[in-house]
Design a protein around this motif. Structure first.
Motif, PDB file in Angstrom:
ATOM      1  N   GLU A  54      -0.676   0.399   8.633  1.00 57.18           N
ATOM      2  CA  GLU A  54      -2.309   0.172   7.935  1.00 57.18           C
ATOM      3  C   GLU A  54      -2.152   0.015   6.867  1.00 57.18           C
ATOM      4  O   GLU A  54      -3.252  -1.083   6.204  1.00 57.18           O
ATOM      5  CB  GLU A  54      -2.302   2.029   7.781  1.00 57.18           C
ATOM      6  N   GLU A  55      -1.326  -0.310   5.767  1.00 57.76           N
ATOM      7  CA  GLU A  55      -2.164  -0.746   4.826  1.00 57.76           C
ATOM      8  C   GLU A  55      -1.749  -1.647   4.406  1.00 57.76           C
ATOM      9  O   GLU A  55      -1.779  -2.624   4.402  1.00 57.76           O
ATOM     10  CB  GLU A  55      -0.668  -0.190   3.504  1.00 57.76           C
ATOM     11  N   LEU A  56      -0.373  -2.942   5.796  1.00 58.29           N
ATOM     12  CA  LEU A  56      -0.237  -3.965   5.136  1.00 58.29           C
ATOM     13  C   LEU A  56      -1.855  -5.113   6.319  1.00 58.29           C
ATOM     14  O   LEU A  56      -1.531  -5.763   6.001  1.00 58.29           O
ATOM     15  CB  LEU A  56       1.121  -4.479   6.718  1.00 58.29           C
TER      16      LEU A  56
ATOM     17  N   GLU B  36       0.153  -5.119  -7.645  1.00 64.37           N
ATOM     18  CA  GLU B  36       1.007  -4.387  -7.638  1.00 64.37           C
ATOM     19  C   GLU B  36       2.289  -4.067  -7.102  1.00 64.37           C
ATOM     20  O   GLU B  36       2.823  -4.115  -6.351  1.00 64.37           O
ATOM     21  CB  GLU B  36      -0.267  -3.550  -6.384  1.00 64.37           C
TER      22      GLU B  36
ATOM     23  N   ARG C 223       2.940  -0.909  -5.697  1.00 63.23           N
ATOM     24  CA  ARG C 223       2.769   0.581  -5.430  1.00 63.23           C
ATOM     25  C   ARG C 223       4.142   1.035  -3.997  1.00 63.23           C
ATOM     26  O   ARG C 223       4.154   1.977  -3.829  1.00 63.23           O
ATOM     27  CB  ARG C 223       1.807   0.721  -5.042  1.00 63.23           C
ATOM     28  N   PHE C 224       3.672  -0.491  -3.333  1.00 65.73           N
ATOM     29  CA  PHE C 224       5.602  -0.292  -2.108  1.00 65.73           C
ATOM     30  C   PHE C 224       6.173  -0.209  -3.005  1.00 65.73           C
ATOM     31  O   PHE C 224       6.828   1.425  -2.610  1.00 65.73           O
ATOM     32  CB  PHE C 224       5.350  -1.684  -1.399  1.00 65.73           C
TER      33      PHE C 224
ATOM     34  N   MET D  37      -0.501  -6.379  -5.342  1.00 71.41           N
ATOM     35  CA  MET D  37       0.200  -6.023  -4.641  1.00 71.41           C
ATOM     36  C   MET D  37       1.864  -6.254  -5.056  1.00 71.41           C
ATOM     37  O   MET D  37       2.365  -7.505  -5.829  1.00 71.41           O
ATOM     38  CB  MET D  37      -0.379  -6.769  -3.350  1.00 71.41           C
TER      39      MET D  37
ATOM     40  N   TRP E 139       1.588   4.857   8.702  1.00 71.38           N
ATOM     41  CA  TRP E 139       0.729   4.470   6.988  1.00 71.38           C
ATOM     42  C   TRP E 139       1.364   3.447   6.785  1.00 71.38           C
ATOM     43  O   TRP E 139       0.033   2.739   5.652  1.00 71.38           O
ATOM     44  CB  TRP E 139       1.131   5.292   5.923  1.00 71.38           C
ATOM     45  N   LEU E 140       2.036   2.527   6.380  1.00 71.13           N
ATOM     46  CA  LEU E 140       2.559   0.946   6.448  1.00 71.13           C
ATOM     47  C   LEU E 140       1.994  -0.037   6.763  1.00 71.13           C
ATOM     48  O   LEU E 140       1.498  -1.126   6.144  1.00 71.13           O
ATOM     49  CB  LEU E 140       4.240   1.117   6.184  1.00 71.13           C
TER      50      LEU E 140
ATOM     51  N   TYR F 221      -4.910  -4.257   6.331  1.00 66.31           N
ATOM     52  CA  TYR F 221      -5.332  -3.396   5.226  1.00 66.31           C
ATOM     53  C   TYR F 221      -5.427  -4.772   4.001  1.00 66.31           C
ATOM     54  O   TYR F 221      -6.244  -5.631   3.694  1.00 66.31           O
ATOM     55  CB  TYR F 221      -5.180  -2.692   4.565  1.00 66.31           C
ATOM     56  N   GLN F 222      -4.057  -5.281   3.987  1.00 70.76           N
ATOM     57  CA  GLN F 222      -3.244  -6.283   2.792  1.00 70.76           C
ATOM     58  C   GLN F 222      -3.670  -7.780   3.045  1.00 70.76           C
ATOM     59  O   GLN F 222      -4.707  -8.545   2.836  1.00 70.76           O
ATOM     60  CB  GLN F 222      -2.510  -5.939   2.182  1.00 70.76           C
TER      61      GLN F 222
END
Length: 421
Positions: free
Chosen positions: A184-186, A60, A62-63, A1, A181-182, A188-189
């Motif tokens: 939701e990703e945060l 990662e 990816r961000f 991450m 989206w960000l 989930y992380q």
């Protein structure tokens, strides 16, 4: 991450002059209830922001890639995800140099929604600020707050450009979609981080101290969590050992793994190795059938006085004994996994660990560290032969797993009976 990068606040940061703003309703002091709510919100925010404890080479980027794409799409010079850390802001993802302008980084606290400044040099909030006095500095600035699932503000998605222009309604809509989206990703992380912490906490907590033996184990999940696990615990007259592999990956497999671990621990010591596996199969039948999953496992009891090892292999087949003279043998693996839907009578086998012998059991992710076939069993045996301790052998496999691009979990447990002085 994506690695968190800490930032220092600028003494002249907007809206706070270097201090974090405290929410106050109607200009009056906060009540005890309001302070409690603020504390709870802060705890939730910190839960979302807590980064997983991963090696740098496992993080990662990816961000960072998302920020690069956003900057290109919106024709911006800089883009960043800035989170509100405990002591100072954290950059979760970035594109461009010097992208977190301190005079702007606090601006998202002014608004609950999207903030667009099309020409900062003409905005009265930044009049006379050195950040905009420079002709080559910020002109177009876009910021939108990011929130946790509970609604607490956790940071901001910001972009800036040295060129002023109109920012269209369509672009504003796209920024809001990216922010969603960000978030939701945060979230989930954060969930994966908590799941990893729980799974880590379920590993054996007590170091095994058996006179004349060395017992070690390790787990390197391919994701934050995995479905493979090892465990050890005292049983009457000795030590219980389990290594299991739940079909699948991720949170679902991890939940099943925790269930399997609990069931095995409950039965171990009272039913013998074969009875424990049979009882576990009965108790897990509905769960495994409902999730269309199955479990392979190696379960054993070691009697340290004479090295007797009684075990059941339920479709695992990845356990070796490397003898003191260098010869190796693969333990019997004639029974099927748990969850096949078949009524099976798992059989107990017995072997003996003599002085200088090493038992090593591992998940199939270890095979992928070599050629992925059962021929890799000999490679594992060679590592045991070439190392003087079980800990050294396990550490070699662990280091290989940490540097491999493996898609499967790597779990290893080893027992070495020491030679007499």
């Amino acid at each position: 991450m994506a690695e968190h990068r800490r930032l220092h606040r600028h003494p002249g940061a907007a809206l706070g002059n270097g201090q974090d703003p405290i929410p106050v309703q109607g200009g009056t002091k906060m009540t005890t209830s309001q302070r409690n709510e603020t504390t709870i919100a802060g705890d939730r925010r910190d839960a979302v922001l807590s980064p997983p404890d991963l090696p740098d080479d496992k993080r990662e980027n990816r961000f960072d890639r998302v920020m690069a794409m956003a900057a290109s799409f919106f024709r911006m010079d800089q883009a960043a995800i800035v989170l509100a850390g405990r002591d100072s802001p954290l950059v979760k993802g970035q594109f461009g140099d010097d992208l977190v302008r301190p005079a702007f980084s606090g601006s998202f606290t002014e608004t609950q929604t999207l903030l667009v400044i099309e020409d900062a040099s003409t905005d009265p909030r930044f009049a006379g600020n050195s950040i905009v006095d420079d002709p080559n500095s910020v002109r177009l600035y876009v910021s939108i707050p990011l929130r946790s699932p509970g609604g607490e503000p956790i940071g901001t998605f910001t972009m800036s450009s040295t060129r002023t222009r109109l920012f269209s309604e369509a672009e504003r809509t796209h920024v809001q979609r990216i922010a969603t989206w960000l978030e939701e990703e945060l979230a989930y992380q954060s969930e994966m981080t908590r799941a990893a912490e729980v799974q880590y906490a379920l590993r054996p907590k007590i170091e095994v101290k058996l006179s004349g033996y060395e017992v070690v184990g390790t787990s390197t999940p391919s994701r934050a969590v995995g479905g493979d696990f090892f465990d050890w615990y005292p049983v009457p007259g000795g030590l219980g050992l389990t290594l299991a592999d739940v079909m699948g990956k991720g949170v679902g497999a991890a939940i099943l793994a925790a269930t399997v671990r609990a069931v095995i621990r409950t039965a171990a010591g009272n039913w013998g190795v074969a009875g424990t596996v049979r009882r576990a199969a009965r108790l897990l039948e509905l769960d495994l059938d409902g999730t269309e999953s199955f479990v392979t496992l190696f379960h054993a009891h070691l009697r340290p006085d004479d090295g007797r090892l009684r075990y059941v292999d339920a479709g695992h087949g990845l356990t070796l004994i490397v003898r003191a003279d260098g010869k190796s043998e693969r333990l019997a693996q004639t029974d099927l996994p748990l969850g096949t839907g078949l009524e099976l009578d798992w059989r107990r086998h017995t072997v003996w660990l003599n002085e200088g012998d090493t038992l090593i059991s591992f998940s199939d992710g270890v095979l992928d560290l070599f050629d992925g076939t059962l021929a890799s069993l000999e490679d594992v045996a060679d590592i045991v032969r070439q190392t003087k301790t079980a800990a050294h052998a396990v550490s070699v496999l662990t280091m290989m797993a940490e540097h491999a691009e493996s898609s499967d979990d790597v779990v290893v447990v080893a027992v070495r009976r020491k030679s007499a002085p």
